[in-house]
Write an enzyme that holds these catalytic residues in place. Sequence first.
Site, PDB file in Angstrom:
ATOM      1  N   ASP A  20       5.954 -12.368   2.711  1.00  0.00           N
ATOM      2  CA  ASP A  20       6.891 -11.843   1.700  1.00  0.00           C
ATOM      3  C   ASP A  20       8.160 -11.071   2.815  1.00  0.00           C
ATOM      4  O   ASP A  20       7.810 -10.878   4.202  1.00  0.00           O
ATOM      5  CB  ASP A  20       6.431 -10.241   1.001  1.00  0.00           C
ATOM      6  CG  ASP A  20       6.065  -9.061   2.069  1.00  0.00           C
ATOM      7  OD1 ASP A  20       5.253  -9.033   2.807  1.00  0.00           O
ATOM      8  OD2 ASP A  20       7.067  -8.351   2.369  1.00  0.00           O
ATOM      9  N   ASP A  24      -3.235   0.603   5.224  1.00  0.00           N
ATOM     10  CA  ASP A  24      -3.537   0.487   6.655  1.00  0.00           C
ATOM     11  C   ASP A  24      -2.707   1.636   7.268  1.00  0.00           C
ATOM     12  O   ASP A  24      -1.867   1.895   6.596  1.00  0.00           O
ATOM     13  CB  ASP A  24      -3.257  -0.937   6.806  1.00  0.00           C
ATOM     14  CG  ASP A  24      -1.913  -1.453   6.527  1.00  0.00           C
ATOM     15  OD1 ASP A  24      -1.151  -0.844   5.572  1.00  0.00           O
ATOM     16  OD2 ASP A  24      -1.486  -2.432   7.073  1.00  0.00           O
ATOM     17  N   CYS A  84      22.342 -27.810  -1.988  1.00  0.00           N
ATOM     18  CA  CYS A  84      21.769 -26.954  -2.784  1.00  0.00           C
ATOM     19  C   CYS A  84      22.156 -27.113  -4.217  1.00  0.00           C
ATOM     20  O   CYS A  84      23.430 -27.126  -4.569  1.00  0.00           O
ATOM     21  CB  CYS A  84      22.107 -25.541  -2.539  1.00  0.00           C
ATOM     22  SG  CYS A  84      21.213 -24.200  -3.438  1.00  0.00           S
ATOM     23  N   SER A 103       0.927  -1.152  -0.135  1.00  0.00           N
ATOM     24  CA  SER A 103       0.038  -0.002   0.167  1.00  0.00           C
ATOM     25  C   SER A 103       0.820   1.234   0.007  1.00  0.00           C
ATOM     26  O   SER A 103       0.359   2.464   0.007  1.00  0.00           O
ATOM     27  CB  SER A 103      -0.943   0.108   1.060  1.00  0.00           C
ATOM     28  OG  SER A 103      -0.207   0.225   2.202  1.00  0.00           O
ATOM     29  N   GLY A 104       2.104   1.026   0.366  1.00  0.00           N
ATOM     30  CA  GLY A 104       2.973   2.198   0.376  1.00  0.00           C
ATOM     31  C   GLY A 104       3.324   2.827   1.740  1.00  0.00           C
ATOM     32  O   GLY A 104       4.071   3.454   2.136  1.00  0.00           O
ATOM     33  N   GLY A 105       2.444   2.103   2.478  1.00  0.00           N
ATOM     34  CA  GLY A 105       2.249   2.733   3.976  1.00  0.00           C
ATOM     35  C   GLY A 105       3.475   2.309   5.011  1.00  0.00           C
ATOM     36  O   GLY A 105       4.135   3.344   5.697  1.00  0.00           O
ATOM     37  N   PHE A 106       4.069   1.213   4.496  1.00  0.00           N
ATOM     38  CA  PHE A 106       5.175   0.573   5.388  1.00  0.00           C
ATOM     39  C   PHE A 106       6.542   1.731   5.011  1.00  0.00           C
ATOM     40  O   PHE A 106       7.075   1.808   6.090  1.00  0.00           O
ATOM     41  CB  PHE A 106       5.384  -0.733   5.219  1.00  0.00           C
ATOM     42  CG  PHE A 106       6.626  -1.384   6.087  1.00  0.00           C
ATOM     43  CD1 PHE A 106       6.313  -1.382   7.453  1.00  0.00           C
ATOM     44  CD2 PHE A 106       7.899  -1.518   5.568  1.00  0.00           C
ATOM     45  CE1 PHE A 106       7.413  -1.905   8.152  1.00  0.00           C
ATOM     46  CE2 PHE A 106       8.741  -1.652   6.344  1.00  0.00           C
ATOM     47  CZ  PHE A 106       8.754  -2.155   7.585  1.00  0.00           C
ATOM     48  N   GLN A 121      -5.084  -5.675  11.481  1.00  0.00           N
ATOM     49  CA  GLN A 121      -4.075  -5.026  12.497  1.00  0.00           C
ATOM     50  C   GLN A 121      -4.543  -5.345  13.884  1.00  0.00           C
ATOM     51  O   GLN A 121      -4.919  -6.306  13.978  1.00  0.00           O
ATOM     52  CB  GLN A 121      -4.041  -3.708  12.110  1.00  0.00           C
ATOM     53  CG  GLN A 121      -3.300  -3.173  10.916  1.00  0.00           C
ATOM     54  CD  GLN A 121      -1.731  -3.501  11.001  1.00  0.00           C
ATOM     55  OE1 GLN A 121      -1.173  -3.853  12.084  1.00  0.00           O
ATOM     56  NE2 GLN A 121      -1.272  -3.194   9.913  1.00  0.00           N
ATOM     57  N   GLY A 163       1.581  -5.582  10.566  1.00  0.00           N
ATOM     58  CA  GLY A 163       2.210  -5.160  11.957  1.00  0.00           C
ATOM     59  C   GLY A 163       2.825  -6.139  12.579  1.00  0.00           C
ATOM     60  O   GLY A 163       2.718  -6.076  14.047  1.00  0.00           O
ATOM     61  N   HIS A 200      21.827 -17.263  -4.649  1.00  0.00           N
ATOM     62  CA  HIS A 200      21.495 -18.400  -3.795  1.00  0.00           C
ATOM     63  C   HIS A 200      20.679 -18.548  -2.597  1.00  0.00           C
ATOM     64  O   HIS A 200      19.749 -19.512  -2.687  1.00  0.00           O
ATOM     65  CB  HIS A 200      22.944 -18.633  -3.112  1.00  0.00           C
ATOM     66  CG  HIS A 200      22.683 -19.883  -2.048  1.00  0.00           C
ATOM     67  ND1 HIS A 200      22.647 -21.066  -1.980  1.00  0.00           N
ATOM     68  CD2 HIS A 200      22.669 -19.581  -0.896  1.00  0.00           C
ATOM     69  CE1 HIS A 200      22.352 -21.699  -1.138  1.00  0.00           C
ATOM     70  NE2 HIS A 200      22.371 -20.801  -0.355  1.00  0.00           N
ATOM     71  N   CYS A 251      21.469 -24.686  -6.870  1.00  0.00           N
ATOM     72  CA  CYS A 251      21.341 -23.534  -7.494  1.00  0.00           C
ATOM     73  C   CYS A 251      22.487 -23.734  -8.531  1.00  0.00           C
ATOM     74  O   CYS A 251      23.588 -24.135  -8.272  1.00  0.00           O
ATOM     75  CB  CYS A 251      20.925 -22.398  -6.594  1.00  0.00           C
ATOM     76  SG  CYS A 251      22.367 -21.815  -5.954  1.00  0.00           S
TER      77      CYS A 251
END
Lengths: 375, 375
Positions: free
Chosen positions: B274, B106, B312, B53-56, B197, B224, B343, B314
């Site tokens: 995320d 938010d 791994c 949202s840009g809020g953080f 929240q 939050g 990695h 990769c």
Amino acid sequence: MKAVPQDILEDLGAQIILGNTYHLYLRPGHELVRKMGGLHKFMSWERALLTDSGGFQVFSLSELRKVKEEGVSFRSHLDGTSHLFTPERSMEIQIALGADIVMAFDECMEHPAERERARASMEMTLRWAKRSKDYFEAHKHECPWAITSSENQTHNHRGHEGTQRESASDTVHPTAAVLHDSMPESIKTPALFGIVQGGMYADLRRESAERTVELDFPGYAIGGLSVGESRAKTMDMIAAVLEILPKDKPRYVMGVGYPEEIVQYAAMGVDMMDCVLPTRAARHGLLFTSEGRINIKNARFAQDQGPADPKCACRVCSRYTRAYLRHLFVSAEPLAGVLNTVHNLAFYLDTMRSVRHAITLGDLSGILSGSVSFT
Amino acid sequence: MKAVPQDILEDLGAQIILGNTYHLYLRPGHELVRKMGGLHKFMSWERALLTDSGGFQVFSLSELRKVKEEGVSFRSHLDGTSHLFTPERSMEIQIALGADIVMAFDECMEHPAERERARASMEMTLRWAKRSKDYFEAHKHECPWAITSSENQTHNHRGHEGTQRESASDTVHPTAAVLHDSMPESIKTPALFGIVQGGMYADLRRESAERTVELDFPGYAIGGLSVGESRAKTMDMIAAVLEILPKDKPRYVMGVGYPEEIVQYAAMGVDMMDCVLPTRAARHGLLFTSEGRINIKNARFAQDQGPADPKCACRVCSRYTRAYLRHLFVSAEPLAGVLNTVHNLAFYLDTMRSVRHAITLGDLSGILSGSVSFT
């Protein structure tokens, strides 16, 4: 190669990389690289490698440089520690790095220089070339794959137990192993190239070339050019030297150049060139294209949905717009350096592929006049 | 994604990328991105995109932030200019960016916060969620592919005449074009997710979840968290909210976490997470491996010929040694950031692939106990 993974360099068709002896000597150190099996294995690059003599970076980066007959003493640009590069030391380091082509230790003279200064420097470079060759011939078999394979075995077992990668890393560098086991003696070891100097004096250049050829190297470089002189002067010096260097040996002009330059020099008979320009310029936002150079940070590209170069088929031009490349650069995104470098390398490698193609066809006129596209 | 080209992200199996609304709003600007056909087309990413949202970032990066009922006023961290984000403005910007998932605006509350402060903030976030939804429903059809395709046609012709790329770039973003022309109405437009929240108070969290669900979103996020509280507290809050959020809608915990955390949350029923951790840590030399975290700059890796992670597969672990990765990092080579990031992303994506596999098998116990490998 700053910012570009090795697999992308392979995809681009890069056939050889230049490693900087000065940098690798200071960090991580040539003995560490030797222990790791040599530079090929250390950086995971199976294609050809060339190392410079270290002299140029001593000249351009280090402090308190002092040139004597013995060699060059200097202080590290990283931590101020004192070091001495001699022809013998440069050979020792380059043999430890294990490149395929090793360069003789020469003096990188200031520009401009008076005739007598240029002659004296040329004479010392010739003495250093002889010392380089003598040490190289006596020690060339001490390359990493010849003397550290048992040591590598020990290191390779660390952290690899029970994994699929064990078999791959238990062997020394594959190219090296092949060279060591099955190739004729003459190519088990690196090749040492001599370097022609002589400042901006054609007769000194010719004399340097003749006397370097007398020392008999498998390839010859022309050093000390593109140091501030006019391009016409650079071409004069190259032309003078090319008359003397044998045509059946690689002829290498060090530290050039712009795309149009390298085409010209190739047409004159130069086989190899090296230059930081495509990669350094890329990191500053300068892109080479079939329509000329562009600075990607320019506001006129903010909404440009075209590729960096409409005639380029590289992975950057196939996928990204100038608008996006500009956004990445203006936002100081690290991806800007990656993508710009990949494109500039593609442009240079395409240029040289066109040159090779034209040579095969026996007609370089189209490329020299710019009427034949580089892609 | 800092330092990693899109084709490598595709090879890694990344299915979705998060775009930062705050950053894109300031530079290059959402109207420019809209003109370029939306974020998918601008950055050449055909897979899913989510925008926050840009809020953080307003909360964490900008100066002189002031929260009122109307929205949040702030000064740009880049040039100090004044801006106002409201629920309506956040929707307008996100619709212009044209991601597949858009987040409600938010309030990102400070931590710790008293109960009454947390309640007031939660109540305002609910009012903002309603305003977000109202604006979104009224304007969601204004996504880039719906309103700028004719404009894009104009831009696309620039610099493309007579090249093989013309046909590809004359169309709008392929995904967008497909959505616009042949998909049912419900998926022609982005999906707006609500955000729960309530600070560190389980009852407020539950109330927030219930009232957010009443607003009826196609997916729900828990915001939050991971703001300085203990991990036990994070889990308590997530558990309280998951009891209420519908199981047949995506449930997304924002801003987490370490590999062991994301496995735990997935096992609890979280569908999406995320985090900047794998990429930011990579640029600081911290690598996630099946043997735990390692700091690649540590001297003990200087001669380590093993891969970053022996388990791994990769492209970094398949090719490069810890010794080389350490050298790149210590030498501040830009390639260090590229390879370390690749990695860490591989490790995280492998982790989530293992989680999905375990869910399919109906048994997450092996993954939770760490006895099942992530590769």
